[in-house]
Design an enzyme around this catalytic site. Structure first.
Site, PDB file in Angstrom:
ATOM      1  N   SER A 172      28.955  49.031   2.589  1.00 56.25           N
ATOM      2  CA  SER A 172      29.686  49.514   3.765  1.00 56.25           C
ATOM      3  C   SER A 172      30.825  48.552   4.059  1.00 56.25           C
ATOM      4  O   SER A 172      31.700  48.364   3.218  1.00 56.25           O
ATOM      5  CB  SER A 172      28.726  49.673   4.953  1.00 56.25           C
ATOM      6  OG  SER A 172      29.392  50.301   6.039  1.00 56.25           O
ATOM      7  N   THR A 173      30.832  47.897   5.214  1.00 58.20           N
ATOM      8  CA  THR A 173      31.910  46.976   5.570  1.00 58.20           C
ATOM      9  C   THR A 173      32.038  45.877   4.518  1.00 58.20           C
ATOM     10  O   THR A 173      31.079  45.163   4.245  1.00 58.20           O
ATOM     11  CB  THR A 173      31.635  46.342   6.947  1.00 58.20           C
ATOM     12  OG1 THR A 173      31.492  47.377   7.910  1.00 58.20           O
ATOM     13  CG2 THR A 173      32.777  45.418   7.347  1.00 58.20           C
ATOM     14  N   HIS A 199      30.161  53.732   2.573  1.00 58.25           N
ATOM     15  CA  HIS A 199      30.450  54.407   3.834  1.00 58.25           C
ATOM     16  C   HIS A 199      31.960  54.524   4.011  1.00 58.25           C
ATOM     17  O   HIS A 199      32.653  53.550   4.292  1.00 58.25           O
ATOM     18  CB  HIS A 199      29.843  53.645   5.008  1.00 58.25           C
ATOM     19  CG  HIS A 199      28.345  53.584   4.965  1.00 58.25           C
ATOM     20  ND1 HIS A 199      27.625  52.589   5.567  1.00 58.25           N
ATOM     21  CD2 HIS A 199      27.436  54.405   4.377  1.00 58.25           C
ATOM     22  CE1 HIS A 199      26.330  52.799   5.372  1.00 58.25           C
ATOM     23  NE2 HIS A 199      26.198  53.892   4.640  1.00 58.25           N
ATOM     24  N   MET A 292      27.323  46.605   7.749  1.00 61.69           N
ATOM     25  CA  MET A 292      26.659  46.521   9.048  1.00 61.69           C
ATOM     26  C   MET A 292      25.483  47.486   9.096  1.00 61.69           C
ATOM     27  O   MET A 292      25.464  48.499   8.393  1.00 61.69           O
ATOM     28  CB  MET A 292      27.641  46.834  10.174  1.00 61.69           C
ATOM     29  CG  MET A 292      28.698  45.764  10.374  1.00 61.69           C
ATOM     30  SD  MET A 292      29.723  46.057  11.846  1.00 61.69           S
ATOM     31  CE  MET A 292      30.804  47.347  11.239  1.00 61.69           C
ATOM     32  N   ASP A 295      21.293  50.656   6.846  1.00 63.06           N
ATOM     33  CA  ASP A 295      21.208  51.783   5.923  1.00 63.06           C
ATOM     34  C   ASP A 295      20.796  51.264   4.546  1.00 63.06           C
ATOM     35  O   ASP A 295      21.362  50.290   4.043  1.00 63.06           O
ATOM     36  CB  ASP A 295      22.550  52.505   5.834  1.00 63.06           C
ATOM     37  CG  ASP A 295      22.460  53.798   5.048  1.00 63.06           C
ATOM     38  OD1 ASP A 295      21.407  54.459   5.119  1.00 63.06           O
ATOM     39  OD2 ASP A 295      23.442  54.143   4.362  1.00 63.06           O
TER      40      ASP A 295
END
Length: 351
Positions: A172-173, A199, A292, A295
């Site tokens: 993600s991030t 994401h 973050m 998940d």
């Protein structure tokens, strides 16, 4: 302990409505101080010495000096400033945003389009932007307490070959940069396929797949329902769709669906990992990279129940250690590794 100092933010956008709107929407956030605004990168660079920002919210498309040119200058002149991009939902916007991430921007927020209801626009931006700014503030002001210190179970030197047919990756991030580090160094003679949940919104995942395909010896595609999972091919889950693997005759094929969000995400790593656990069992390798939230945790539990191998990125090399941290603290990671060691570990496992 949290310091009293606020996160000092500079907003750079050529549209006055966005400069003013973002400034106003951040005015009531106690840990943020908007120290100034600028209409393009050239003006922003001139203001930095006096404003001393910790972070910059930077528009991609601007006249005179755009976001890409500004990032290149920041990397040379002010590398400590953290940058979050403002991107428009177009093919060009996605391309430029991905380039910005490769130049060191930590994340991006989309500018909503299609309506002149700016109040709704800024509510949407606020919802996306605040968690990212909160992360920067935490990194600046906190020494985050660890629930428990969990040492890596093994290091790269003790990693062993295993029978592996699939690699499933969650990020993600900070994920685009992490994937750009790892994927070029994963060997292509291992006869494995790679499935990735990163994401990102729709369109951005397609452009990300295209950009990776141009760089890698692997074939990289945004996944479609019915695609056959095959060796030396990487499939990226499309934005707003969960990706799973199904057994169809003798083949393993991808299916996409728009089931409920999981962990606030669609695509969700949990959805992918559960299907990988069911189809591949112990012949799967799961990798949880920077991001973050948590998940991937429940999906990793399903993979471990089927004896799959799990790698988690370590804290020091993660932009956001939420996703890998949840796996490490649950004691589900077989290997906890710096980003630069993950490809080597993968090669040892699958070669």
């Amino acid at each position: 302990m949290m310091t009293k100092a606020s996160l000092r933010v500079l907003i750079v956008d050529d549209a006055v409505v966005f400069r003013r709107g973002i400034s106003e929407m951040l005015s009531d956030v106690p840990y943020i101080e908007v120290v100034g605004t600028a209409a393009n990168g050239k003006i922003a660079l001139m203001k930095i010495p006096s404003l001393k920002p910790d972070a910059m919210i930077l528009d991609v498309e601007m006249p005179e000096m755009d976001g890409i040119e500004t990032l290149k200058a920041l990397r040379e002149l002010h590398p400590s400033i953290k940058v979050i991009m403002l991107s428009i939902h177009t093919t060009r916007g996605a391309e430029k945003t991905l380039e910005a991430l490769s130049l060191g921007a930590i994340d991006f927020v989309e500018k909503p389009s299609g309506s002149n209801d700016y109040r709704t626009h800024f509510q949407t931006i606020r919802g996306d932007l605040l968690p990212k700014l909160r992360l920067l503030k935490l990194q600046q002001s906190f020494q985050l307490p660890e629930k428990r210190q969990v040492p890596p179970k093994q290091r790269t030197t003790s990693i062993r070959h295993q029978d592996c047919e699939i690699i499933a990756i969650a990020s993600s991030t900070g994920g685009p940069n992490a994937l750009n580090v790892i994927l070029p160094d994963i060997v292509t003679n291992a006869n494995v396929g790679i499935l990735i949940v990163q994401h990102m919104p729709p369109l951005f995942t397609k452009q990300f797949a295209l950009s990776l395909d141009q760089k890698l010896t692997y074939t990289v595609c945004e996944a479609s329902t019915g695609d056959a999972v095959s060796a030396n091919t990487i499939f990226i889950a499309p934005g707003n769709y969960h990706m799973i693997v199904r057994q169809v005759g003798k083949d393993h094929r991808i299916a996409l669906h728009q089931g409920p969000l999981e962990n606030g995400c669609r695509p969700s790593a949990d959805v992918l990992f559960r299907s990988v656990a069911e189809i591949y069992g112990k012949k799967a390798l799961g990798i949880v990279l920077t991001g973050m939230g948590k998940d991937g945790l429940e999906g990793v539990k399903a993979m471990k129940a089927r004896e799959a191998t799990i790698i988690a990125q370590d804290k020091d090399t993660s932009i956001a250690w939420g996703m890998p941290r949840s796996v490490v603290e649950a004691e589900l990671a077989d290997y906890v590794l710096p980003l630069q060691e993950i490809a080597q570990a993968v090669n040892t496992i699958v070669s």
